[in-house]
Design a protein around this motif. Structure first.
Motif, short mmCIF file in Angstrom:
data_model
loop_
_atom_site.label_atom_id
_atom_site.label_comp_id
_atom_site.label_asym_id
_atom_site.label_seq_id
_atom_site.Cartn_x
_atom_site.Cartn_y
_atom_site.Cartn_z
N ASP A 249 1.74 8.13 11.64
CA ASP A 249 0.96 7.82 10.44
C ASP A 249 0.14 9.02 9.99
OD1 ASP A 249 -0.05 6.13 8.41
OD2 ASP A 249 -1.88 5.83 9.58
N LYS B 278 0.82 -1.21 0.00
CA LYS B 278 0.00 0.00 0.00
C LYS B 278 0.85 1.26 0.00
CE LYS B 278 -3.68 2.30 2.62
NZ LYS B 278 -4.54 2.23 3.83
N GLU B 279 2.04 1.18 0.62
CA GLU B 279 2.86 2.39 0.78
C GLU B 279 4.33 2.02 0.91
OE1 GLU B 279 3.37 6.09 3.99
OE2 GLU B 279 1.63 4.75 4.10
N LEU C 43 -2.04 5.41 -7.45
CA LEU C 43 -1.19 6.31 -6.67
C LEU C 43 -1.94 7.58 -6.27
CD1 LEU C 43 1.77 6.33 -5.66
CD2 LEU C 43 2.34 7.74 -7.65
N ILE D 65 -0.07 0.35 -5.18
CA ILE D 65 0.46 1.25 -4.15
C ILE D 65 -0.23 2.61 -4.22
CG2 ILE D 65 2.36 2.29 -5.46
CD1 ILE D 65 4.13 1.73 -2.96
N GLN D 66 -0.47 3.21 -3.06
CA GLN D 66 -1.12 4.50 -2.97
C GLN D 66 -0.17 5.65 -2.63
OE1 GLN D 66 -4.46 4.37 -0.29
NE2 GLN D 66 -5.60 2.92 -1.54
N ARG D 67 0.97 5.31 -2.05
CA ARG D 67 1.85 6.39 -1.60
C ARG D 67 3.31 5.97 -1.81
NH1 ARG D 67 -0.29 6.72 2.70
NH2 ARG D 67 -1.78 8.35 2.16
N LEU D 68 4.05 6.76 -2.57
CA LEU D 68 5.49 6.60 -2.74
C LEU D 68 6.17 7.77 -2.03
CD1 LEU D 68 6.03 5.53 -6.47
CD2 LEU D 68 6.52 4.17 -4.44
N ASP D 69 6.91 7.48 -0.98
CA ASP D 69 7.52 8.54 -0.18
C ASP D 69 9.02 8.28 -0.07
OD1 ASP D 69 8.33 10.40 1.65
OD2 ASP D 69 6.80 9.95 3.15
N HIS E 242 -0.34 9.78 -3.54
CA HIS E 242 0.72 10.72 -3.16
C HIS E 242 2.04 10.32 -3.82
CE1 HIS E 242 -1.37 11.90 0.90
NE2 HIS E 242 -1.98 12.38 -0.17
N ARG F 107 7.34 4.02 2.56
CA ARG F 107 7.62 5.21 3.36
C ARG F 107 9.11 5.19 3.75
NH1 ARG F 107 4.08 6.16 8.59
NH2 ARG F 107 2.45 5.82 7.04
N THR G 160 1.01 10.48 6.28
CA THR G 160 0.01 10.31 5.23
C THR G 160 -0.70 11.62 4.91
OG1 THR G 160 -1.68 9.66 6.86
CG2 THR G 160 -0.37 7.90 5.85
#
Length: 971
Positions: free
Chosen positions: A518, A84-85, A131, A107-111, A133, A87, A522
């Motif tokens: 979190d 999902k992420e 995606l 995946i929803q968030r690539l940080d 973020h 980080r 997020t």
């Protein structure tokens, strides 16, 4: 031999049982995603070894790979878990982004924020339609933006700022139906802004300042229905105008177009009733200021450094939230309307800055009665020609009103028991005095990337409630530890969160720490109109939180069948591993000296500091060409200082300690701890450290102009005029004032001297070397702070506070004494102790005999005698033998500011000219940003003829300083 045999058998059984457990529950994560993650890992360099558990023998979702966060339930269609992420912020990663990221289709968030990743953004990321973020801020990414990123149909936040990206903004970005945030400032984007972006239905924040954009401002942008921030500072729109249609942006909160090479008139923005912040400064705007009244909620109006004319309109009067009004450096004429400040009622926290300097204003309309919280600047107008007669001399002093005002927060007065809390614990500042409670705070570094205010203290309570409301904490559980304005302007802050005292628990549990982390990671806290969007900079988890697995989260649950397999296989695995660990520990413990375990723990705890980077020995060796003697710029008792260039091109100073020179680890870690938690433009910045084997090195920002000691002792270099010396003195004093009043808890430096005052490329003074600094005492149960710290005497002869030397009682006034000696050095060019002579004693004798001017440094040239007297009086007050006779650092800064404010108008460029002259020769004498005295550079030709000299008989306002020197108390 028997011990080794037991150990190896234990490890073999542990590995075997763990492999059995792995086989028991089978594959959990989608194999394609596992393959993609391993490809990502291969493309990254991980010097901190954060990703050591990314092992192909384990499963990402089952084994909680660092930074890998999976969906909580198995996918009902394929039976696998999905990522999902990612980080991975602030992990000191380098290398490049792998194209295989495109295989993480769920995946929803690539940080990857705040690392050192280079190369281009892979176009394959455009395949990740899930995606939300894309967070890549603060890296070294380069090249153009791929058109394929326009396919990210669910993208909400585009955060690419502080990279080296170039090329134009793709027109394909107009196809992003859900995007709300374009944060792309501080890159090298060029070309025309695509008018097609006006079709974006949800875009709120459009931040593209500090790029290379050109062309025109698209009038179509006014059609964006939800745009609240348009920030395009420091681009070049080639003499184009601000479209009149921008006055129709009904939801606009902030319009910032500073230094964009814009021409034409100021548009009528009175129809934007939500507008809080307007900055159109440093352009070529002409004509009159619109007379229609702006929004009553506006906090900031900056139209300075344009070509505006006409009078100051009355619509600036009666604005209830106005904090800053800058119209300086235009051609405005007529009267200054006193109704601007007369109709305002300011609380103790509120301030109003009004800057009308350098216009053609001839009068002040109405009765001149400026309240204490109002700063009015009218220097450089005809109204100041008879300033002394009109009793407005203080208003006519030259002030650099373009700089951001430093923030001074009122610290809570604690009336708690005199016994201090344990290490890493603090009294909760937000509790009443009768509810003292020690607790361990969890730290979060934030930066407000586009606030719509210019002064924070009046909004502190509102901010506390805003943040804690979303985190579901009580306001008392949040404490703002430090604040600093940065270029933008942006507002950096460090927040401390405390557990509830009613639970009688002095720490957060792990799940609560992870919950708070979190929320920030997020971006679950939405940006507000007042505070704007924020950057997450870091988490600080010390003491009891040191081993909380941040930034990964719990909640990666798996199916019951898989869980049963894991449990059955893991029980035996854990037992055998424990046996092996115990054997290994006992063997190692037998070989360690008594304090080794304690020292090792202390080292690990101490090194986890905010913003401090760990360098390997190889990195610093490479940066200095294997510590080549040609890179050495200084040497002291601790070792040598080298000038180095890091792999990203950053020039640094590297202080390499000789073995045993730092008295064990204490001073090394004190320096890291102190500098990692204090941030001020007049304090040297610590870039990082190296602590490997027998090597201890500290890495600082490089100071091209060396130390103040070098500057005033090398007589063959360019002479310093009075304005330059005062500039250096004021910067030094401001840095120490920050330590005494804004650091929490306050810090006593304990080794202020000319060698520890460094000068950057702009000759800004920065205090350095915190190796023997001490924290100031805390308040006791009655709110009374101890007057001193009892400690062994440390410091440098000639700068040591006499009272501290004899009584071993260290106070903040000890720093004041040392700084007073530095002031005397600036005035006389003499060393504190030379040939058996003590500088303080010599100056006192000269002043008592009436021959003060005979000891003033000849290389200063001509100077304003009254200002010299003021400065000398202050220096002598600072260097009094008894603590009670010295001023506080706040008084020192104020007096230096007062001296600076009465410098002659015709000498307003003296500092600039002198610094330009000095800069022309600084390349021959670059020095280290450490406290060592650098080796002298070769003589250079004099540039004294270029400097601007003072004529004391033309000094205005002499009545303000006459007789001051007579107040010096002789010894």
């Amino acid at each position: 031999m028997a011990g080794k045999t037991v150990y190896f058998i234990a490890m073999f059984l542990a590995l075997s049982s763990c492999l059995s457990a792995r086989l028991a529950y089978g594959q959990i994560t989608d194999p394609r995603e596992v393959s993609a993650l391993l490809a990502v890992r291969r493309k990254l360099n991980d010097p901190w070894n954060n990703l050591k558990n990314w092992d192909k023998k384990t499963d990402p979702c089952a084994s909680n790979w660092t930074g890998v966060i999976c969906y909580p339930d198995l996918n009902i269609t394929d039976g696998y878990k999905h990522v999902k992420e990612l980080r991975l912020l602030q992990f000191n990663l380098s290398g490049v982004l792998a194209p295989e990221l495109g295989q993480l289709v769920n995946i929803q968030r690539l940080d990857f924020m705040w690392n050192s990743i280079s190369g281009s953004i892979p176009k394959e990321i455009g395949k990740i339609t899930a995606l939300v973020h894309l967070l890549l801020s603060g890296n070294q990414l380069s090249g153009p933006l791929p058109d394929e990123l326009g396919n990210l149909s669910n993208l909400n936040k585009f955060q690419l700022d502080l990279n080296q990206l170039s090329g134009s903004i793709p027109k394909s970005f107009a196809k992003l139906p859900k995007v709300q945030h374009f944060h792309m400032n501080n890159n090298s984007f060029s070309g025309q802004l695509p008018p097609e972006l006006s079709t974006l239905p949800l875009l709120k924040h459009f931040l593209l300042d500090n790029n290379k954009l050109s062309g025109y401002l698209p009038p179509e942008f006014s059609q964006m229905p939800n745009l609240t921030i348009l920030q395009l500072n420091n681009n070049n729109f080639e003499g184009n105008v601000i479209p009149d249609s921008y006055g129709n942006m009904s939801k606009l909160v902030k319009l910032s177009l500073r230094n964009c090479n814009l021409q034409g008139k100021v548009p009528d923005l009175s129809g934007i009733r939500s507008l809080l912040f307007l900055d159109l400064s440093r352009n070529q705007l002409t004509g009159n200021i619109p007379v229609n009244r702006l929004s009553d909620n506006i906090t900031t109006i900056n139209l300075s450094r344009n070509k505006l004319n006409g009078s100051i309109p009355s619509n600036f009067s009666g604005l209830p939230r106005l904090q800053k009004l800058r119209l300086n450096n235009n051609s405005l004429s007529g009267s200054v309307p006193s109704t601007i400040w007369k109709n305002r009622t300011l609380t103790s926290d509120e301030k109003l800055e009004i800057n009308f300097q350098d216009n053609l204003l001839s009068d002040i309309a109405g009765i001149l009665d400026v309240p204490p919280n109002v700063t009015l600047m009218i220097h450089g107008n005809p109204v100041c020609q008879n300033a002394s007669q009109r009793n407005i001399s203080l208003l006519c002093g030259s002030v650099n009103g373009d700089e951001e005002t430093p923030i001074i927060l009122n610290k809570p007065v604690l009336t708690c028991p005199s016994s201090t809390c344990p290490t890493y614990y603090e009294y909760i500042p937000g509790l009443p005095a009768d509810k003292c409670f020690c607790a361990a705070p969890f730290g979060v570094g934030l930066r407000l990337r586009s606030p719509s205010i210019s002064d924070f203290p009046p909004y502190r309570d509102q901010f506390d409630k805003f943040i804690t409301g979303y985190i579901k904490l009580y306001p008392y559980q949040l404490y703002i530890d430090s604040l600093a304005w940065e270029e933008g302007p942006r507002l950096r802050m460090f927040l401390k969160f405390f557990p509830q005292f009613t639970n009688d628990s002095h720490t957060f549990n792990n799940s609560e720490i992870q919950r708070i982390a979190d929320i920030f990671a997020t971006f679950a806290i939405p940006g507000s109109d007042t505070f704007g969007p924020y950057d997450l900079l870091n988490f600080t988890a010390n003491g009891p939180y040191l081993y909380v697995p941040l930034p990964s989260l719990k909640g990666n649950g798996i199916s019951k069948g898989a869980l049963a397999g894991i449990v059955l296989g893991s029980i035996f695995c854990a037992s055998v591993v424990l046996l092996g660990v115990v054997v290994l520990f006992l063997k190692k413990h037998q070989r360690l000296p008594p304090n080794a375990v304690k020292d090792k723990y202390f080292r690990k705890v101490s090194i986890v500091m905010d913003g401090v980077k760990a360098f390997s020995f190889e990195e610093l060796q490479s940066a200095t060409s294997r510590f080549d003697i040609a890179t050495q710029v200084g040497e002291g008792g601790y070792g040598k200082v080298y000038k180095g260039t890091l792999s990203d091109g950053t020039v640094v100073a590297i202080k390499r300690a000789q073995q045993g020179s730092l008295q064990g680890d204490k001073e090394f870690y004190t320096e890291i701890e102190m500098l990692s938690r204090v941030h001020h433009r007049n304090l040297v910045s610590l870039v990082g450290y190296c602590d490997e084997e027998d090597e201890q090195m500290l890495v600082y920002e490089f100071m091209p102009n060396g130390s103040l000691h070098d500057l005033i002792s090398a007589r063959y270099r360019s002479p310093l005029n009075f304005a330059t010396r005062l500039h250096i003195a004021l910067g030094s004093a401001r840095g120490i004032l920050y330590l005494h009043t804004e650091a929490d808890p306050p810090i006593i430096h304990r080794d202020i001297k000319a060698n520890n005052i460094l000068l950057d490329s702009k000759w800004t003074a920065k205090v350095s070397d915190f190796g023997i600094s001490r924290l100031a005492p805390v308040a006791d149960v009655k709110g009374v702070t101890e007057t001193h710290i009892s400690t062994n005497v440390k410091g440098t002869p000639g700068y040591l506070d006499p009272e501290y030397f004899w009584t071993h009682k260290l106070t903040e006034k000890s720093d004041v004494y040392s700084l007073g000696v530095v002031f005397l050095e600036l005035l006389t060019g003499m060393q504190p102790i030379s040939h058996g002579r003590n500088l303080v004693r010599e100056v006192n004798m000269a002043c008592q005999s009436g021959t003060m001017f005979s000891i003033i440094d000849d290389s200063m040239g001509q100077y304003p005698s009254e200002c010299i007297k003021e400065f000398m009086a202050l220096a002598i007050r600072c260097s009094q033998d008894e603590t009670k006779d010295r001023p506080s650092m706040l008084e020192v800064v104020r007096e230096l500011e007062n001296i600076s404010s009465v410098l002659p108008k015709f000498d307003s460029t003296a500092l600039e000219l002198n610094l330009d002259a000095l800069t022309s020769e600084s390349s021959a004498s670059a020095s280290a940003s450490a406290s060592a005295s650098a080796s002298a550079s070769a003589p250079s030709s004099s540039v004294y003829s270029k400097t601007h000299t003072y004529m004391s008989n033309n000094l205005p306002g002499s009545n303000l300083v006459s007789g001051v020197f007579a107040t010096i108390k002789p010894r």
